[in-house]
Design an enzyme around this catalytic site. Structure first.
Site, PDB file in Angstrom:
ATOM      1  N   ASP A 135       0.799  -1.221   0.000  1.00 31.98           N
ATOM      2  CA  ASP A 135       0.000   0.000   0.000  1.00 31.98           C
ATOM      3  C   ASP A 135       0.831   1.271   0.000  1.00 31.98           C
ATOM      4  O   ASP A 135       0.301   2.358   0.273  1.00 31.98           O
ATOM      5  CB  ASP A 135      -0.955   0.000   1.189  1.00 31.98           C
ATOM      6  CG  ASP A 135      -2.144  -0.937   0.973  1.00 31.98           C
ATOM      7  OD1 ASP A 135      -2.624  -1.014  -0.170  1.00 31.98           O
ATOM      8  OD2 ASP A 135      -2.572  -1.582   1.944  1.00 31.98           O
ATOM      9  N   ASP A 192      -6.725  -5.004  -4.166  1.00 31.31           N
ATOM     10  CA  ASP A 192      -6.428  -3.621  -3.805  1.00 31.31           C
ATOM     11  C   ASP A 192      -5.176  -3.088  -4.506  1.00 31.31           C
ATOM     12  O   ASP A 192      -5.062  -1.891  -4.795  1.00 31.31           O
ATOM     13  CB  ASP A 192      -6.207  -3.482  -2.300  1.00 31.31           C
ATOM     14  CG  ASP A 192      -7.221  -4.213  -1.437  1.00 31.31           C
ATOM     15  OD1 ASP A 192      -7.624  -5.325  -1.819  1.00 31.31           O
ATOM     16  OD2 ASP A 192      -7.580  -3.696  -0.372  1.00 31.31           O
TER      17      ASP A 192
END
Length: 412
Positions: A135, A192
């Site tokens: 991320d 994601d």
């Protein structure tokens, strides 16, 4: 195998595109009705302007109140600083993304100053890089890369490239995927990550080095085969043997169960595949974005354009995830920019109907309270951040409204 679209080599690089877009949007600032890229009607334009008025008042009040905080979920209407609890948390860049979007749209220095402060705070997370995971795109696209694109700050460019190197270092060539997390879960990749890959495309352009780009393409190809399903739904997770790259299955993730349809994962897939097409021109990615969008829009249509937390969960209890709707709204508008003219309406109108449902039912506009969009859900099985305001919901709401005003800039 080489997946790069050779025609892209003659296109302007990302920062040149951003400069061209900024110039055009600057020319359009005072003639909004003549610069309407999505073809929305006057009634919808008036609705957009009403939401923008409320949004801008609220976000300026928050900016003054929060300063360089890194919010996540408010407690009793007030944000706490996630940066003090967990500096490397994946959500810590989204508020900066809001600030940069608002600075781009309004040129108010308070937004710029706060965003710069958050960016500098994150230097300690870069230094302690072992706590970072895939991320890093969410963290530094919304901070350093946004700063560099808008101001040309060379220190921000270096931060962004540092983060891109960390992301590229997570690539496993055995399975051709970027590992999501650290420790024993090194065989897991998740949907994601499609939204983090623009960091690699940006770095590839900056360095004139195809290696980062190829990692992004390889991970996207993996997602096409092991995460997206033929019917347009998608898995959250895929598990590989990290040594051999052998596919081991699709375990359950943040949705109801394995085989279900976690709505924010669907939103990541719409937007992520549309962005992959933007950067590569590969038709398979555009087709994947369309397929996932059609599945998402069909489910929205039977639930009054408010996304359930999981589209394949039991009817009771009913859980919503407004963050999925706001993210998907942005993805649908991105998709509309790449399809043929007669295809645009489906995506634009679905995006607007979703945004209207969210703002009519779930927005708190009181400037004295922190957060705007309520009923966001991080995951199905955790009550602490289920159906609560979550910072990335507000980011995507802000981006979507600015897109419709033709005042956004591409942060991805």
């Amino acid at each position: 195998m080489q997946y790069v679209n050779e025609l892209d080599m003659n296109k302007p690089n990302g920062d040149e595109r951003q400069a061209e877009e900024r110039q055009e949007k600057g020319r359009c600032a005072n003639r909004y009705s003549l610069c309407n890229p999505y073809g929305i009607d006057e009634k919808t334009q008036r609705w957009v302007e009403k939401i923008w008025e409320k949004l801008s008042v609220k976000l300026e009040a928050e900016c003054i109140r929060l300063g360089t905080m890194m919010p996540y979920v408010p407690v009793n209407g007030k944000y706490e600083d996630m940066g003090q609890r967990e500096l490397s948390a994946w959500t810590n860049g989204f508020y900066s993304g809001i600030l940069w979007q608002m600075y781009h749209a309004t040129k108010k220095e308070c937004f710029k100053n706060a965003a710069e402060g958050i960016e500098k705070r994150l230097d300690a997370a870069l230094a302690e890089y072992t706590k970072l995971d895939h991320d890093v795109g969410f963290l530094w696209l919304h901070t350093a890369v946004a700063d560099y694109r808008l101001t040309g700050n060379e220190s921000s460019r270096r931060r962004g490239l540092h983060a891109a190197g960390i992301l590229a270092g997570r690539y496993n060539p055995a399975g051709r995927y970027i590992k999501a997390w650290n420790g024993e879960r090194s065989g897991i990749a998740i949907v994601d990550c499609l939204m983090n890959l623009p960091l690699l495309y940006w770095a590839s352009e900056q360095l004139s080095d195809n290696a980062y780009r190829q990692i992004a393409v390889n991970h996207t190809e993996m997602a096409l085969h092991y995460i997206l399903r033929p019917d347009g739904s998608c898995n959250h997770m895929v598990d590989f043997n990290p040594v051999t790259g052998e596919y081991r299955g699709n375990p359950g993730g943040q949705g109801y169960e394995s085989g279900s349809s976690w709505s924010r994962g669907q939103a990541w897939a719409i937007y992520g595949m549309a962005l992959a097409y933007r950067y590569t021109g590969k038709e398979a990615y555009l087709d994947a974005a369309k397929r996932t969008a059609h599945y998402f829009c069909a489910n929205l249509a039977v639930h009054d354009y408010i996304p359930l937390l999981d589209f394949r969960a039991p009817e009771q209890p009913v859980y919503y995830d407004t963050t999925a709707g706001a993210c998907a709204a942005c993805g649908l508008l991105e998709l509309a920019e790449h399809v043929k003219p007669l295809e645009k309406d489906l995506y634009v109108k679905s995006s607007i109907r979703c945004l209207q449902a969210l703002t009519e039912n779930f927005c708190v506009w009181n400037p004295e309270e922190d957060a705007i969009l309520s009923h966001g859900s991080a995951r199905y099985d955790r009550a602490s951040d289920r159906e609560v305001p979550i910072i990335y919901g507000d980011y995507f709401l802000t981006e979507a409204i600015l897109r419709l005003r033709n005042q956004d800039f591409l942060i991805w």
